[in-house]
Design an enzyme around this catalytic site. Structure first.
Site, PDB file in Angstrom:
ATOM      1  N   ASN A  92     144.657 -32.492  35.979  1.00 50.78           N
ATOM      2  CA  ASN A  92     145.314 -31.589  35.038  1.00 50.78           C
ATOM      3  C   ASN A  92     146.723 -31.330  35.561  1.00 50.78           C
ATOM      4  O   ASN A  92     146.900 -30.618  36.554  1.00 50.78           O
ATOM      5  CB  ASN A  92     144.520 -30.287  34.927  1.00 50.78           C
ATOM      6  CG  ASN A  92     145.138 -29.296  33.957  1.00 50.78           C
ATOM      7  OD1 ASN A  92     146.299 -29.404  33.580  1.00 50.78           O
ATOM      8  ND2 ASN A  92     144.370 -28.290  33.568  1.00 50.78           N
ATOM      9  N   CYS A 111     150.103 -24.458  30.499  1.00 53.78           N
ATOM     10  CA  CYS A 111     149.905 -25.813  29.985  1.00 53.78           C
ATOM     11  C   CYS A 111     150.370 -25.971  28.541  1.00 53.78           C
ATOM     12  O   CYS A 111     150.533 -27.098  28.072  1.00 53.78           O
ATOM     13  CB  CYS A 111     148.434 -26.199  30.110  1.00 53.78           C
ATOM     14  SG  CYS A 111     147.803 -26.069  31.802  1.00 53.78           S
ATOM     15  N   HIS A 132     146.635 -32.135  25.679  1.00 52.27           N
ATOM     16  CA  HIS A 132     146.628 -31.547  27.016  1.00 52.27           C
ATOM     17  C   HIS A 132     145.534 -32.194  27.852  1.00 52.27           C
ATOM     18  O   HIS A 132     144.369 -32.202  27.454  1.00 52.27           O
ATOM     19  CB  HIS A 132     146.403 -30.043  26.883  1.00 52.27           C
ATOM     20  CG  HIS A 132     146.190 -29.339  28.167  1.00 52.27           C
ATOM     21  ND1 HIS A 132     146.858 -29.658  29.325  1.00 52.27           N
ATOM     22  CD2 HIS A 132     145.366 -28.302  28.487  1.00 52.27           C
ATOM     23  CE1 HIS A 132     146.469 -28.855  30.295  1.00 52.27           C
ATOM     24  NE2 HIS A 132     145.562 -28.040  29.823  1.00 52.27           N
TER      25      HIS A 132
END
Length: 351
Positions: free
Chosen positions: A300, A131, A270
């Site tokens: 996510n 990520c 994020h």
């Protein structure tokens, strides 16, 4: 925010770059298949209420089985190029940030470059920071743009986590969605635009990993049988790392730019978990409205997450010339990082 003396022991904080650049266009591709929390509750031991309370996620997207990460990248790239009024042949580099590449070889960036027709672009992949790969990709693009022979760089961040999550695993099954996002960075004549500062850090941890498929544990009948190719994640470890590292990294980057976190106009973070985002903003003393949220509808989306937040601000006209903004993420490894930038109008210098 007061920083502990040992804060910088595992980070590298740097100043900005002299050649200014701007985000000339952004794009996002979302697979059409929507999976809601109620859908998941039919096959996982979970409920909509449990997922929302612990993650803030209500639904996520799933890529069709016949498609791959590069297909999402292409759709996002074309949208970003249209927004930037650039053609593929004008690109000097194509950078793809993903840990769910199409295949080990050839590279996903080369697949995307070829399909786009970006004939003279360098093709580069940024992988395995998960990520946080998008932070690395933007930093790489910013440095490439310091070279007078490079004017336009396409950065793509895409992950298809549905391909690496174990069926029936509640820990990973509720979090992740598939998506791709793109940003075209171009040189500009506006003084002071572009990268003001950065902070990167890392600390080895196997608490988020895909153990099989590499040289240490090659693919075999045993790794397939034991599920070694699926993502394993310790949620508590992620929480502790993210809530510690992100506020510190953001503070270090902002101060290196001569700012405090409260001075920053926008936060593109994020999109992992609403509780992590809320904790980070409270720690920094930053109002929640400065940080767009996309995880509620997308989950996510790995490296794509902070780019979907950037795209949201750009398309709604909230990111204005002269505004400062932060892009910050943490990923498996652990890798984490923050970029502090100033937005600019685009002009002909990068065309």
């Amino acid at each position: 925010m007061t920083l502990a003396p040992e804060l910088a022991a595992d980070t590298h904080t740097g100043t900005g770059l002299p050649v200014p650049f701007a985000v000339a266009g952004t794009g996002v591709h979302l697979p059409p298949t929507v999976v809601t929390n109620h859908d998941l509750s039919r096959t996982l031991d979970t409920t909509d209420e449990w997922i929302v309370a612990r993650t803030g996620i209500r639904e996520r997207r799933r890529l069709a089985p016949e498609l791959a990460t590069s297909d999402m990248c292409l759709a996002a790239a074309r949208a970003a190029l249209r927004a930037a009024a650039l053609g593929p042949a004008q690109l000097d580099a194509v950078i793809v940030a993903t840990y769910t590449y199409d295949q080990p070889l050839p590279s996903t960036s080369l697949i995307v470059k070829d399909a786009l027709g970006a004939v003279r672009a360098m093709a580069m992949d940024v992988t395995q920071a998960a990520c946080a790969s998008g932070v690395h990709a933007i930093l790489l693009a910013a440095h490439l743009l310091q070279n007078p022979s490079i004017g336009n760089v396409l950065v793509l961040a895409a992950d298809c986590a549905s391909r690496v999550t174990r069926p029936g695993d509640r820990t990973t099954g509720v979090f992740f969605g598939d998506a791709a996002a793109a940003a075209v960075l171009t040189r500009t004549d506006t003084p002071g635009a572009g990268l003001l500062s950065y902070d990167l850090g890392s600390q080895l941890s196997y608490q988020v990993q895909i153990p099989a498929g590499g040289s240490r544990l090659p693919t075999s009948a045993d790794t397939l049988a034991t599920g070694g190719h699926h993502l394993a994640m310790d949620g508590r470890a992620v929480w502790e790392a993210a809530t510690t590292r992100l506020p510190r990294s953001i503070t270090l980057a902002a101060r290196r730019a001569g700012l405090e976190p409260a001075d920053i106009d926008h936060y593109f973070l994020h999109q992992a978990n609403i509780n992590i985002l809320d904790h980070t903003l409270r720690t920094l003393g930053v109002p929640a409205e400065r940080a767009p949220i996309t995880l509620d509808k997308l989950g996510n989306t790995g490296a794509a997450g902070m780019f979907t937040a950037l795209h949201d601000a750009v398309t709604h006209g909230r990111l204005q010339p002269g505004d400062t903004y932060v892009m910050s993420a943490i990923g498996a490894g652990f890798h984490w990082g923050t970029l502090c930038l100033r937005h600019s109008r685009t002009d002909v210098s990068g065309r």
